[in-house]
Design a protein around this motif. Structure first.
Motif, mmCIF file in Angstrom:
data_model
loop_
_atom_site.group_PDB
_atom_site.id
_atom_site.type_symbol
_atom_site.label_atom_id
_atom_site.label_comp_id
_atom_site.label_asym_id
_atom_site.label_seq_id
_atom_site.Cartn_x
_atom_site.Cartn_y
_atom_site.Cartn_z
ATOM 1 N N TYR A 33 38.339 -4.477 100.391
ATOM 2 C CA TYR A 33 39.306 -3.929 99.431
ATOM 3 C C TYR A 33 38.772 -4.015 98.005
ATOM 4 C CZ TYR A 33 42.763 -4.108 103.190
ATOM 5 O OH TYR A 33 43.439 -3.918 104.355
ATOM 6 N N ALA A 36 36.001 -1.473 97.508
ATOM 7 C CA ALA A 36 36.245 -0.053 97.756
ATOM 8 C C ALA A 36 36.964 0.646 96.616
ATOM 9 C CB ALA A 36 37.033 0.126 99.045
ATOM 10 N N VAL A 38 38.037 2.751 93.786
ATOM 11 C CA VAL A 38 37.282 3.738 93.027
ATOM 12 C C VAL A 38 37.871 3.973 91.648
ATOM 13 C CG1 VAL A 38 36.268 4.954 94.954
ATOM 14 C CG2 VAL A 38 38.527 5.592 94.186
ATOM 15 N N THR A 119 49.471 0.675 98.679
ATOM 16 C CA THR A 119 48.502 0.781 99.777
ATOM 17 C C THR A 119 48.572 2.150 100.421
ATOM 18 O OG1 THR A 119 48.977 -1.511 100.206
ATOM 19 C CG2 THR A 119 47.739 -0.337 101.880
ATOM 20 N N CYS A 122 47.099 4.763 97.986
ATOM 21 C CA CYS A 122 45.689 4.612 97.597
ATOM 22 C C CYS A 122 44.778 5.420 98.516
ATOM 23 C CB CYS A 122 45.299 3.149 97.658
ATOM 24 S SG CYS A 122 43.541 2.875 97.455
ATOM 25 N N PRO A 123 43.932 6.254 97.932
ATOM 26 C CA PRO A 123 43.043 7.047 98.782
ATOM 27 C C PRO A 123 42.064 6.183 99.572
ATOM 28 C CG PRO A 123 42.480 7.301 96.463
ATOM 29 C CD PRO A 123 43.766 6.554 96.516
ATOM 30 N N MET A 124 41.834 4.976 99.111
ATOM 31 C CA MET A 124 40.913 4.109 99.828
ATOM 32 C C MET A 124 41.664 3.106 100.697
ATOM 33 S SD MET A 124 37.968 5.223 98.854
ATOM 34 C CE MET A 124 36.758 3.997 99.276
ATOM 35 N N GLY A 125 42.971 3.233 100.754
ATOM 36 C CA GLY A 125 43.751 2.348 101.619
ATOM 37 C C GLY A 125 43.700 0.889 101.222
ATOM 38 N N ILE A 126 43.603 0.640 99.943
ATOM 39 C CA ILE A 126 43.452 -0.747 99.517
ATOM 40 C C ILE A 126 44.790 -1.477 99.517
ATOM 41 C CG2 ILE A 126 42.916 -2.179 97.507
ATOM 42 C CD1 ILE A 126 40.691 0.005 97.056
ATOM 43 N N LYS B 59 42.861 10.188 106.761
ATOM 44 C CA LYS B 59 43.458 9.673 105.528
ATOM 45 C C LYS B 59 43.290 10.594 104.311
ATOM 46 C CE LYS B 59 44.798 6.458 102.571
ATOM 47 N NZ LYS B 59 45.909 6.046 102.039
ATOM 48 N N ARG B 135 39.859 11.134 82.976
ATOM 49 C CA ARG B 135 39.561 9.710 82.977
ATOM 50 C C ARG B 135 39.517 9.149 81.561
ATOM 51 N NH1 ARG B 135 37.936 5.952 86.500
ATOM 52 N NH2 ARG B 135 37.700 7.065 88.441
ATOM 53 N N GLU B 149 31.405 4.255 85.842
ATOM 54 C CA GLU B 149 32.015 5.519 86.253
ATOM 55 C C GLU B 149 31.480 6.678 85.425
ATOM 56 O OE1 GLU B 149 34.013 2.760 86.096
ATOM 57 O OE2 GLU B 149 34.298 2.705 88.268
ATOM 58 N N ARG B 196 29.457 1.972 92.072
ATOM 59 C CA ARG B 196 30.685 2.217 92.809
ATOM 60 C C ARG B 196 30.590 3.475 93.661
ATOM 61 N NH1 ARG B 196 34.378 0.469 88.936
ATOM 62 N NH2 ARG B 196 34.186 -1.592 89.808
ATOM 63 N N HIS B 199 31.209 3.599 97.322
ATOM 64 C CA HIS B 199 32.552 3.472 97.907
ATOM 65 C C HIS B 199 32.647 4.211 99.228
ATOM 66 C CE1 HIS B 199 32.993 7.352 95.776
ATOM 67 N NE2 HIS B 199 33.822 7.659 96.742
ATOM 68 N N TYR B 202 32.331 1.831 101.987
ATOM 69 C CA TYR B 202 33.464 0.910 102.094
ATOM 70 C C TYR B 202 34.732 1.624 102.527
ATOM 71 C CZ TYR B 202 30.536 -2.461 99.750
ATOM 72 O OH TYR B 202 29.527 -3.307 99.446
ATOM 73 N N TYR B 203 34.704 2.928 102.333
ATOM 74 C CA TYR B 203 35.857 3.710 102.801
ATOM 75 C C TYR B 203 36.143 3.380 104.263
ATOM 76 C CZ TYR B 203 38.370 7.771 104.563
ATOM 77 O OH TYR B 203 39.280 8.573 105.179
ATOM 78 N N SER B 206 37.700 -0.233 104.318
ATOM 79 C CA SER B 206 39.023 -0.475 103.750
ATOM 80 C C SER B 206 40.074 0.420 104.403
ATOM 81 C CB SER B 206 39.000 -0.311 102.234
ATOM 82 O OG SER B 206 38.895 1.029 101.890
ATOM 83 N N VAL B 207 39.725 1.665 104.637
ATOM 84 C CA VAL B 207 40.701 2.534 105.299
ATOM 85 C C VAL B 207 40.867 2.100 106.756
ATOM 86 C CG1 VAL B 207 41.193 4.886 106.011
ATOM 87 C CG2 VAL B 207 40.357 4.441 103.734
ATOM 88 N N MET B 210 43.195 -0.675 106.629
ATOM 89 C CA MET B 210 44.536 -0.186 106.341
ATOM 90 C C MET B 210 45.158 0.396 107.612
ATOM 91 S SD MET B 210 45.856 3.158 105.157
ATOM 92 C CE MET B 210 47.465 3.512 104.539
#
Ligand code: SF4
Ligand code: SF4
Ligand code: SF4
Lengths: 436, 221, 350
Positions: A33, A36, A38, A119, A122-126, B59, B135, B149, B196, B199, B202-203, B206-207, B210
């Protein structure tokens, strides 16, 4: 006895303890988490605290869920990553000041209810609540739990309930309820199949809820009982994230349940009671915890399915909507059941969200309700909750968590609104009323 | 001159970049994976494994259902979607890239015509610019954003831009632009594991977690 | 032997060609050289009056392929005019004299045309070990080159060997071969690379010098911009297929028969600067891509050492396949596991 402390002064030792706790709490899931994220900030729009401020016309970027975990993230980086380590060696590591910790207290204790909405967005499911819980745990470990919460937690350890309900008061209240609502309450009755635990919030503030639960249980025809050992469903250890307190409270439940030899535990209309018994307890007592834990709403639905309960009357005439308890609903998986029941009970039920998992938290969960310093944020959170009520134009809101009801009532009064909050179990009891 | 540079960036340097990339990504992924997890004895209400896989697969298409968030952050959703679509599409399906992947993976890769890659490139580049501006202006993002970023966005933008220039408007500067494009792409490949931008790996974690939690709790979302 | 005062027009007349035919050739030449139409009268005048160019053609470490290509160049000047017009004062493969006489005649020509003659060098030069690997008449090739270059009006390195070192220069380069320009520091050398280069290009450059009296405009690698300004890919007639993402997968599949782009078969067109796609070969008849073979970039420096004739351009040179990917992933995973183990050790706590 394990107690949670609330220190005023923040010194070196506290900071060190905080740091160590954070460092030691990292595992694969947490690290994933933390890595990940972003930095997209979408979670902000999902968080009721941020939304509330936003609706009120202010923007407070520090309420972004991702930001609530940022100190933890920094600590993770300098202890688990190559560059972080090098930076630390060169003296560019995180420097935590007492002010930082005070901010953390605000971020994790005042402005997060562990509702899990971020959660889902969050697009990354954190899982931000997961991270917030770690920071909470670290603060508690360092002795920096907010005062009100620490007091309530300690009270629950000492007396058995955060409201100070000990066995004696418990019995008195039950007696009062039995008289007042003319119900029969089995206490310590063995053998029984089901153990029902009320929460002291209901017991003290919404006795009719308890009475309704009793009525429903009685009518369903199962063998059930309450216990004088396991008489409290709430678990403030979860709010403070103190493992000792959590364990102690669950130990009482375990003992009570074991003494009665029950197979099933029914948790009341209380979010984290369900959470703690359903998902936490098995990990604290991996061998002994052999119970099937279900929520009272699940129980009712099951009984309806089985035919033990029949709802034939629509008791709710006006436009109504449902407020989901995060810990029972989004984080507990009991979302379909209340809707099904409510459709039987209400004539004009309109869901305020497209997908049940999207519902907004009451703003008082996770112990936020008892923390007076968090009132400002809780009220703001109520504003975002209100947008949902107003969207469907409902004044009557059906809840299935006493804590939610309390928080919503409080918010509604503070902001001078005229919403009416009712418990779903009460509605069921009412619908069953004059059946024979 | 330009051809010498070209040979370098598509030869030894690219090789080096790929080594760094695969090694770095695997390192970062497994450094996290091997930290371990405490056992979970709570009986799941749904099917965690199924949900984990499902979430990983679908997702990215589910954010839209949060319509009030969507309406507030359309820039993020639309821009982010277009950017990822474009970037991933270009990375894998432009013929020259596809052949590289084919060599790396040993599997045949489909390719796409120039017209589609052009559209994707414009979409990705445009949305990247918009996202970066967003941003820089949005208060929440301002708080969350670091140098990383901006640098990453800049690097990706210029890789996209030089690629587009090379295929589209290069004229006699073709080899130069192509070399520049590849040089920057090499740098980007090297940069990914350090930033980063990783990611994407890590997707899956973490997903996956989830989804696992959703399955454990028996919720669909 | 010395009919050097003849102009091109004289030659045409003598050979029985009409003026119309003469003008057509000049038109073609101007177009090839990229002269603007407004220059046309001047070009005609120059070729009517200026004497034909004197050329000294030296061959070092070569295969005479460039010579072959040159004498087969027929799209601009008719075959019988070509060799008469470009008067080869010295050319080991083509001239009649040999041995001592040949060397003598070269000396004579150098003196006679000093400052005007065109020196064409074919093949790479080998100065290593005092030039023992390539000697003529007892002189080392480097020495011969210096001698001839000194009084030359224009120096042309034809072919990839003379321009870049070419095949002799390829690894391990036993003779220490180098490009002509490497030995003639400070002198302008016109490179006409290719293995071999297109004959028409050589002819055009030589004729262009007669017209303008100046070397052509060159790019940073000394190549005439008019012929090496664009890549094959820029002008390739298969480009629409490339753009559409249609590629031949093998030399004789359906797609190859349909004339799809040869990128996947290793075409080096995108990075090769040459005129093949425009001027083409054998009198504009065809060029490799047209005959179904990918360009392999013969006119680019070091093409031989690149050695990836049939692998697509974008593929990593030196190779990065599943094995390498797996290797780096494994190493990364091992390092990651190690780091995780250390982190866990240092984490302490529960
Ligand atoms: S869990 Fe809920 S309250 Fe906490 S940060 Fe996320 S959305 Fe906000
Ligand atoms: S939505 Fe998720 S990825 Fe985006 S900033 Fe929040 S926690 Fe990070
Ligand atoms: S055949 Fe070669 S030069 Fe022609 S378009 Fe394809 S890649 Fe380019």
């Amino acid at each position: 006895m394990a107690v949670v402390v609330s220190k005023e002064e923040i010194g070196k030792e506290e900071i060190e303890k905080f740091y160590q706790f954070c460092k030691n709490s990292i595992n694969t899931e947490v690290a994933a988490y933390l890595e990940a994220c972003v930095r997209c900030g979408i979670c902000a729009e999902a968080c009721l605290f941020y939304m509330g401020e936003n609706v009120a016309g202010r923007i407070d970027p520090t309420l972004t869920p991702a930001y609530k975990a940022d100190l933890l993230r920094d600590i993770y980086k300098e202890n688990y990553t190559f560059w972080g380590r090098i930076k630390k060696l060169l003296g560019f590591g995180v420097k935590i000041t007492p002010e930082d910790l005070k901010e953390q207290v605000k971020l994790v204790f005042y402005t997060c209810t562990n509702c899990d909405r971020c959660t889902k967005a969050c697009p990354m499911g954190i899982d931000t609540p997961r991270l917030v819980s770690i920071v909470r745990g670290a603060l508690t470990y360092a002795g920096l739990t907010p005062k009100d919460l620490a007091e309530a937690t300690n009270l629950s350890v000492e007396k058995g309930s955060p409201l100070g309900v000990d066995v004696q008061t418990f019995l008195q209240r039950l007696e009062f309820i039995a008289d007042e609502y003319e119900v029969e309450i089995p206490i310590d009755k063995a053998p029984s199949d089901y153990l029902y635990l009320p929460s002291s919030i209901e017991l003290m503030k919404f006795p009719s809820s308890v009475a309704s639960a009793v009525k429903v249980l009685n009518r369903s025809g199962v063998k059930w009982t309450m216990s004088t050992i396991a008489h409290e469903a709430t678990n403030f250890g979860l709010f403070a994230q103190s493992r000792e307190v959590t364990k102690e409270m669950l130990r009482r439940v375990l003992e009570g349940a074991k003494a009665l030899g029950v197979k099933h535990i029914i948790t009341p209309e209380c979010g984290h009671a369900y959470q703690s018994m359903r998902f936490v307890a098995p990990n604290i007592f991996p061998r002994e915890w052999n119970f099937e834990v279900i929520n009272i709403v699940e129980f009712i639905e099951k009984m309806i399915e089985k035919g033990n309960l029949k709802i034939t009357k629509k008791v709710l005439k006006e436009r109504s909507t449902l407020h989901d308890s995060c810990q029972i609903g989004r984080r507990g998986g009991v979302l379909r059941e209340p809707r099904k029941i409510l459709n039987m009970l209400a004539e004009d039920f309109k869901d305020s969200v497209l997908i049940p998992e999207h519902n907004i938290c009451c703003g008082g969960g996770g112990g936020v309700l008892v923390i007076a310093d968090a009132d400002y944020y809780r009220q703001k959170a109520f504003i975002s909750k209100m947008t949902l009520f107003d969207k469907v134009g409902a004044k009557t809101i059906v809840c299935y968590c006493a804590n939610c009801m309390l928080a919503l009532n409080k918010g509604s009064q503070e902001l001078k609104r005229d919403y009416k909050f009712v418990s779903i179990v009460e509605l069921v009891a009412e619908a069953l009323e004059d059946q024979s | 001159m330009d051809v010498a540079l070209y040979d370098f960036v598509r030869g030894p340097f690219l090789r080096f970049a790929l080594f760094v990339f695969f090694l770095g990504i695997a390192y970062r992924f497994f450094r996290v994976v091997f930290l371990g997890l405490p056992p979970d004895y709570a009986r799941p209400k749904g099917n965690p494994y199924y949900m984990a896989v499902k979430k990983i697969l679908i997702k990215p298409t589910m954010g839209w259902t949060f319509n009030e968030i969507f309406s507030r952050r359309a820039v993020n959703y639309v821009g982010g979607f277009l950017f990822h679509l474009g970037f991933i599409g270009l990375t894998f399906l432009v013929p020259a890239h596809a052949l590289l992947w084919q060599e790396i993976t040993g599997l045949p890769m489909p390719t796409m015509p120039n017209i589609i890659s052009d559209i994707l490139a414009y979409a990705a580049l445009g949305s990247l610019v918009v996202l970066t501006v967003h941003r820089a202006l949005n208060p929440v993002l301002k708080l969350l954003t670091g140098k990383d970023e901006y640098f990453a966005n800049f690097l990706i933008a210029i890789v996209l831009f030089t690629g587009l220039l090379a295929t589209r408007w290069a004229g006699s500067g073709y080899v130069w632009l192509l070399s520049l494009h590849m040089l920057l792409a090499d740098l980007l490949i090297i940069y990914i594991p350090f930033s980063r931008l990783s990611h994407f790996i890590y997707y899956f974690l973490s997903v996956g977690f989830m989804g696992w939690n959703a399955g454990k709790r028996g919720v669909s979302f | 032997m010395f009919k050097n005062m003849e102009s091109l027009y004289d030659l045409y007349k003598n050979k029985g060609y009409s003026r119309r035919e003469f003008l057509r050739s000049i038109m073609l030449l101007s177009a090839t050289l990229g002269f603007p139409p407004s220059m046309f009268p001047d070009v005609v005048k120059a070729l009517e009056s200026r004497p034909k160019p004197a050329v000294i053609w030296l061959e070092f470490q070569d295969c005479a392929g460039c010579t072959e290509s040159f004498i087969k160049s027929t799209s601009i000047l008719p075959a019988d005019v070509l060799l008469d017009y470009i008067s080869l004062e010295y050319h080991e493969t083509l001239m009649a004299p040999s041995g001592f006489y040949a060397e003598e005649s070269k000396k004579e020509a150098i003196e006679k045309h000093r400052g005007r003659y065109i020196l064409v060098v074919e093949g790479s030069v080998s100065p290593k070990d005092r030039g023992v690997y390539c000697t003529i008449g007892g002189k080392s090739n480097a020495e011969l080159l210096q001698e001839a270059a000194e009084g030359a009006g224009l120096i042309i390195a034809v072919g990839s060997c003379a321009s870049w070192g070419g095949i002799p220069y390829a690894y391990p380069n036993p003779t220490g071969a180098v490009a002509v320009s490497k030995l003639l520091k400070g002198k302008e050398v016109v490179n006409i690379p290719g293995c071999p280069p297109i004959g028409d290009v050589i002819v055009s450059v030589i004729a262009g010098y007669t017209i303008t009296g100046k070397p052509p405009e060159l790019d940073s690698l000394g190549r005439p911009k008019a012929f090496y300004g664009q890549t094959i890919h820029d002008r390739c007639y298969r480009r629409p297929f490339y753009n559409a993402g249609r590629f031949a997968e093998s030399f004789d599949d359906e797609k190859a028969k349909k004339g799809y782009c040869l990128y996947k078969l290793g075409c080096k067109g995108p990075m090769t600067r040459n005129a093949c796609a425009t001027i083409r070969w054998n009198g504009g008849l065809s060029f490799p891509i047209q005959s179904g073979h990918p360009c392999f970039g013969c006119s680019e420096p070091d093409f031989w050492d690149r050695g990836f004739v049939y692998t697509p351009l974008s593929v990593v040179e030196g190779g990065f396949g599943p094995k390498e990917a797996l290797l780096s992933v494994t190493v990364g995973a091992a390092l990651g596991a190690g780091a995780a183990y250390l982190n866990k050790k240092l984490r302490g706590g529960k």
